[in-house]
Design an enzyme around this catalytic site. Structure first.
Site, PDB file in Angstrom:
ATOM      1  N   ASP A  33      23.715 -19.635 -18.865  1.00 30.09           N
ATOM      2  CA  ASP A  33      23.354 -20.942 -19.407  1.00 30.09           C
ATOM      3  C   ASP A  33      24.274 -22.034 -18.840  1.00 30.09           C
ATOM      4  OD1 ASP A  33      21.963 -22.642 -21.030  1.00 30.09           O
ATOM      5  OD2 ASP A  33      22.845 -21.959 -22.909  1.00 30.09           O
ATOM      6  N   THR A 122      23.147  -9.371 -22.197  1.00 34.54           N
ATOM      7  CA  THR A 122      24.177  -8.384 -21.826  1.00 34.54           C
ATOM      8  C   THR A 122      25.564  -8.995 -21.606  1.00 34.54           C
ATOM      9  OG1 THR A 122      23.728  -8.576 -19.455  1.00 34.54           O
ATOM     10  CG2 THR A 122      22.494  -6.892 -20.681  1.00 34.54           C
ATOM     11  N   GLY A 123      25.675 -10.306 -21.808  1.00 38.25           N
ATOM     12  CA  GLY A 123      26.977 -10.956 -21.617  1.00 38.25           C
ATOM     13  C   GLY A 123      27.630 -11.223 -22.964  1.00 38.25           C
ATOM     14  N   TYR A 125      26.322 -11.826 -25.646  1.00 37.58           N
ATOM     15  CA  TYR A 125      25.606 -11.157 -26.750  1.00 37.58           C
ATOM     16  C   TYR A 125      25.778  -9.627 -26.761  1.00 37.58           C
ATOM     17  CZ  TYR A 125      23.438 -15.598 -28.146  1.00 37.58           C
ATOM     18  OH  TYR A 125      23.208 -16.876 -28.584  1.00 37.58           O
TER      19      TYR A 125
END
Ligand code: ADP
Length: 169
Positions: A33, A122-123, A125
């Site tokens: 993002d 997968t980061g 979160y």
């Protein structure tokens, strides 16, 4: 639909649509993002603010997707999707699958034929990579769409290797 893998930075991909692992606020964050907003410039955030002021006053629900301009990125559109935070207490897989399905639905609305996805959730979160790769690959394969190429863009060698194994299995 062809599924391809690339190791690298999703913001450099020349595709019709880049998928952003956004959060519900649509107002920016870290990881993918942050990179998309940094490289894409202020038009993307302006479009997100407009969405918050109109269609999504309470934010984009988890598992849903919405498109904006891609600003200065080498893509036509950014499809923002809000992934679920990983939980050991609750199975949120349907929400992660929904991110891929809904992003492809939005891609169809845009008539996008090439779409780049990051490994959603997968980061920050914390979703385990192997399980996330299974959900990502099985969901895009099972989703009917007009998209010709789904390109998973994995940030590191480890993530790439996991996706390669899952794709080959
Ligand atoms: P989430 O909040 O959905 O977990 P992140 O952006 O934190 O989203 O991470 C999702 C995945 O994207 C992680 O595997 C992370 O390593 C990877 N990633 C981070 N930056 C980029 C980038 N510029 N291009 C591609 N993948 C990236």
């Amino acid at each position: 639909m062809k599924v391809t893998l690339v190791q690298g930075d999703i913001t450099g991909q020349q595709v019709d649509a880049i998928v952003n692992a956004a959060n519900s606020s649509l107002l920016g964050g870290g990881g993918v993002d942050g990179a998309i907003h940094r490289r894409g410039g202020p038009d993307i955030l302006a479009a997100c603010r407009h969405l918050r002021a109109t269609t999504y006053p309470d934010g984009l629900p988890t598992g849903q997707a919405v498109a904006t301009t891609a600003g200065r990125l080498p893509a036509h559109s950014v499809i923002h999707t809000a992934g679920p935070v990983y939980s050991t207490k609750e199975d949120r897989s349907p929400l992660l699958a929904s991110c891929y399905r809904e992003s492809l639905r939005v891609a169809d609305e845009l008539a996008a034929t090439t779409v780049a996805f990051p490994a959603i959730s997968t980061g920050i979160y914390r979703w385990p990579m192997r399980n996330a790769a299974h959900i990502a690959i099985s969901t895009v394969r099972a989703t009917p769409s007009q998209v010709h190429e789904v390109r998973f863009v994995l940030f590191g060698a480890e993530a790439y290797a996991v996706f390669e194994q899952v794709l080959g299995a």
